[in-house]
Design an enzyme around this catalytic site. Structure first.
Site, PDB file in Angstrom:
ATOM      1  N   HIS A  60       0.835  -1.187   0.000  1.00  0.00           N
ATOM      2  CA  HIS A  60       0.000   0.000   0.000  1.00  0.00           C
ATOM      3  C   HIS A  60       0.882   1.253   0.000  1.00  0.00           C
ATOM      4  CE1 HIS A  60      -3.836  -2.118   1.735  1.00  0.00           C
ATOM      5  NE2 HIS A  60      -3.484  -2.558   0.544  1.00  0.00           N
ATOM      6  N   GLU A  62       1.020   3.864   2.092  1.00  0.00           N
ATOM      7  CA  GLU A  62       1.553   4.400   3.352  1.00  0.00           C
ATOM      8  C   GLU A  62       2.921   3.830   3.725  1.00  0.00           C
ATOM      9  OE1 GLU A  62      -1.463   3.397   2.727  1.00  0.00           O
ATOM     10  OE2 GLU A  62      -3.002   4.588   3.718  1.00  0.00           O
ATOM     11  N   CYS A  85      -5.903   1.656   5.739  1.00  0.00           N
ATOM     12  CA  CYS A  85      -6.588   0.390   5.997  1.00  0.00           C
ATOM     13  C   CYS A  85      -6.411  -0.062   7.441  1.00  0.00           C
ATOM     14  CB  CYS A  85      -6.141  -0.694   5.020  1.00  0.00           C
ATOM     15  SG  CYS A  85      -4.463  -1.262   5.269  1.00  0.00           S
ATOM     16  N   CYS A  94      -2.231  -0.294   7.575  1.00  0.00           N
ATOM     17  CA  CYS A  94      -1.513   0.966   7.382  1.00  0.00           C
ATOM     18  C   CYS A  94      -1.761   1.918   8.536  1.00  0.00           C
ATOM     19  CB  CYS A  94      -1.942   1.610   6.071  1.00  0.00           C
ATOM     20  SG  CYS A  94      -1.355   0.688   4.644  1.00  0.00           S
ATOM     21  N   ALA A 164     -14.964  10.795 -30.367  1.00  0.00           N
ATOM     22  CA  ALA A 164     -14.368  11.951 -31.052  1.00  0.00           C
ATOM     23  C   ALA A 164     -15.329  12.358 -32.163  1.00  0.00           C
ATOM     24  CB  ALA A 164     -13.003  11.585 -31.625  1.00  0.00           C
ATOM     25  N   ARG A 194      -6.127   5.542 -21.979  1.00  0.00           N
ATOM     26  CA  ARG A 194      -5.996   4.083 -22.127  1.00  0.00           C
ATOM     27  C   ARG A 194      -5.154   3.528 -20.985  1.00  0.00           C
ATOM     28  NH1 ARG A 194      -4.795   3.241 -28.647  1.00  0.00           N
ATOM     29  NH2 ARG A 194      -6.945   3.626 -29.272  1.00  0.00           N
ATOM     30  N   LEU A 214      -5.213  -0.603 -30.317  1.00  0.00           N
ATOM     31  CA  LEU A 214      -5.722  -0.251 -28.986  1.00  0.00           C
ATOM     32  C   LEU A 214      -4.682  -0.403 -27.882  1.00  0.00           C
ATOM     33  CD1 LEU A 214      -9.294  -1.863 -29.213  1.00  0.00           C
ATOM     34  CD2 LEU A 214      -8.648   0.493 -29.723  1.00  0.00           C
ATOM     35  N   ARG A 217       0.672   3.916 -26.969  1.00  0.00           N
ATOM     36  CA  ARG A 217       1.933   4.019 -27.700  1.00  0.00           C
ATOM     37  C   ARG A 217       2.671   5.320 -27.403  1.00  0.00           C
ATOM     38  NH1 ARG A 217      -1.643   1.634 -30.989  1.00  0.00           N
ATOM     39  NH2 ARG A 217      -2.059   3.443 -32.299  1.00  0.00           N
ATOM     40  N   GLU A 304     -14.166   2.502 -26.565  1.00  0.00           N
ATOM     41  CA  GLU A 304     -13.680   3.350 -27.655  1.00  0.00           C
ATOM     42  C   GLU A 304     -14.425   3.157 -28.972  1.00  0.00           C
ATOM     43  OE1 GLU A 304      -9.844   4.846 -28.157  1.00  0.00           O
ATOM     44  OE2 GLU A 304      -8.944   3.449 -26.726  1.00  0.00           O
TER      45      GLU A 304
HETATM   46  C1  AOF Z   1      -4.451   1.617   2.108  1.00  0.00           C
HETATM   47  N1  AOF Z   1      -3.472   2.058   1.291  1.00  0.00           N
HETATM   48  O1  AOF Z   1      -2.501   2.174  -0.737  1.00  0.00           O
HETATM   49  C2  AOF Z   1      -4.542   1.010  -0.582  1.00  0.00           C
HETATM   50  C3  AOF Z   1      -5.575   0.584   0.313  1.00  0.00           C
HETATM   51  O2  AOF Z   1      -5.985  -6.966  -0.501  1.00  0.00           O
HETATM   52  P1  AOF Z   1      -5.350  -5.984   0.409  1.00  0.00           P
HETATM   53  O3  AOF Z   1      -4.948  -6.561   1.720  1.00  0.00           O
HETATM   54  O4  AOF Z   1      -4.248  -5.197  -0.281  1.00  0.00           O
HETATM   55  O5  AOF Z   1      -6.471  -4.903   0.797  1.00  0.00           O
HETATM   56  C4  AOF Z   1      -7.226  -4.275  -0.185  1.00  0.00           C
HETATM   57  C5  AOF Z   1      -7.963  -3.130   0.456  1.00  0.00           C
HETATM   58  O6  AOF Z   1      -7.032  -2.181   0.959  1.00  0.00           O
HETATM   59  C6  AOF Z   1      -8.826  -2.356  -0.505  1.00  0.00           C
HETATM   60  O7  AOF Z   1     -10.105  -2.911  -0.621  1.00  0.00           O
HETATM   61  C7  AOF Z   1      -8.895  -1.017   0.197  1.00  0.00           C
HETATM   62  O8  AOF Z   1      -9.808  -1.090   1.236  1.00  0.00           O
HETATM   63  C8  AOF Z   1      -7.509  -0.874   0.770  1.00  0.00           C
HETATM   64  N2  AOF Z   1      -6.619  -0.156  -0.152  1.00  0.00           N
HETATM   65  N3  AOF Z   1      -5.497   0.938   1.619  1.00  0.00           N
HETATM   66  O9  AOF Z   1      -4.347   1.824   3.332  1.00  0.00           O
HETATM   67  C9  AOF Z   1      -3.453   1.781  -0.032  1.00  0.00           C
HETATM   68  N4  AOF Z   1      -4.529   0.680  -1.892  1.00  0.00           N
HETATM   69 ZN    ZN Z   2      -3.078  -0.292   3.831  1.00  0.00          ZN
END
Ligand code: AOF
Ligand code: ZN
Length: 369
Positions: A60, A62, A85, A94, A164, A194, A214, A217, A304
């Site tokens: 993640h 943090e 999280c 985190c 477009a 994309r 698609l 590039r 697209e």
């Molecule tokens: C954070 N920091 O950069 C992100 C978070 O499958 P896991 O354990 O990686 O958990 C996925 C969940 O973590 C996702 O559903 C969301 O709640 C959180 N994402 N949280 O603290 C992050 N990407």
């Molecule tokens: Zn996290």
């Protein structure tokens, strides 16, 4: 001029949100989250650590930012685009990592709808003695996190329609293959879009008529081409098409109702992935397909073409965002009329920004939530 704390918080949060876009479309089922650690060591606030959710979704944001900040995180402010999280995954939560690092304040934008996290991330921070300021630039952060939020609440992939349109309201010319409508700058912008999506989707009509590749590039971003998906009920895509020939550069999926057919098996043999679909009114059933894509871990789809496909997504209420490029080019005879223009867009869409790219204009619309 002295800045109030709120102004400073908004400035750093804006920078954090911009930074969080870096891995859009590349973090699987995880959102692309940004973190900035900001410390004032006597000479005003400076960024001492940065993190964005890693490719594939882990680590993640943090812990990446905290690792860069090291001891400088003690007493610092952490800016996070999503509530940190609170659950144990492959690494500890985190929120606990921020407490352990000695962070004094957390400024957060969006709340996490994930049931394992929602509200609990903030609770852990507060219990650890951290001052929490939630909801700063929440709407701006939500717009970067929108595919994750859509997928969480609707269990389907988020859809962005790109169109477009020429000065005379056309999107191409019949039986003429690819007809340039927008210029190089707008084209580069659509390649960035994309790269920021989990998948690009076209109908078989466009695939046969335009023989598109698609891929993204842009120099330096060639590795960022997402999966290409063709709505191809009867698996008619030729194995000699550019889409099949470029499978080594980006994955290709065929959304078909006849996965057992010989044609589908040939495509699978050439490296394409088959997505077995339901049929509805002689077409691939779109809501079910979007649910299947979400289950496969694809949260955002960039549609697209062509006109009929765009219209189906719109009519079925499945278009979450619309990116409309307008050019001064005149198509004239044999033009293919745009399925909608700025003037005919349903009222449920509200403006979400506009830009000038070279000689072209770009308008974004979002469906009112
Ligand atoms: C954070 N920091 O950069 C992100 C978070 O499958 P896991 O354990 O990686 O958990 C996925 C969940 O973590 C996702 O559903 C969301 O709640 C959180 N994402 N949280 O603290 C992050 N990407
Ligand atoms: Zn996290």
């Amino acid at each position: 001029m002295t800045q109030t704390l709120t102004e400073l918080d908004r400035r750093f949060m804006a920078a954090c949100i911009r930074y969080s876009r870096r891995h859009l479309g590349r973090t699987g089922t995880n959102p692309s989250v940004g973190t900035l650690i900001v410390a004032d060591e006597g000479n005003g606030p400076v960024i001492v650590g940065r993190g964005v959710t890693a490719l594939g979704g882990r680590p993640h944001a943090e812990p990446i930012a905290l690792a860069e900040a090291g001891e400088r995180a003690r007493g610092a402010t952490a800016y996070v685009t999503l509530e940190p999280c609170a659950h144990h995954g492959r690494t500890p939560p985190c929120a606990n990592a921020l407490v352990a690092a000695g962070i004094a304040r957390v400024v957060a934008a969006a709340t996490d709808p994930d049931a394992r996290v929602s509200g609990r991330g903030y609770e852990i921070l507060r219990a650890g003695g951290i001052e929490v300021v939630p909801g700063v630039l929440a709407n701006e952060a939500r717009s970067v996190l929108s595919s994750y939020l859509t997928r969480s609440s609707t269990k389907r992939a988020e859809v962005t329609l790109k169109l477009a349109v020429s000065a005379d309201g056309m999107i191409g010319r019949a039986a003429a293959g690819q007809v340039p409508i927008t210029g190089d700058v707008a084209r580069a912008q659509s390649h960035i879009l994309r790269a920021e999506h989990d998948a690009i989707l076209v109908g078989i009509g466009t695939a046969l008529e335009d023989n598109p590749e698609l891929t993204c590039r842009l120099p330096g971003l060639e590795q960022r081409s997402p999966m290409r998906i063709v709505l191809d009920r009867k698996a008619r895509l030729p194995v000699g098409s550019r889409l099949v020939r470029s499978i080594a550069e980006a994955p290709l999926a065929i959304a078909t109702v006849e996965p057992e057919s010989e044609a589908a098996q040939v495509l699978e043999g050439a490296g394409a992935r088959l997505i077995a679909c339901e049929e509805h009114d002689g077409r691939v059933a779109l809501p079910e397909l979007l649910e299947d894509l979400a289950a496969l871990g694809l949260s955002s789809v960039f549609v697209e073409g062509g006109a009929a496909v765009a219209k189906s997504f719109l009519d079925e209420g499945l278009a979450d965002r619309i990116v409309l490029f307008e050019s001064d080019v005149v198509i004239g005879a044999n033009g293919i009329a745009a399925p909608f223009t700025r003037a005919t867009l349903p009222a449920e869409y509200e403006p979400g920004g506009e830009w000038v790219f070279g000689a072209d204009r770009c308008y974004v619309f979002k469906r009112r939530g």
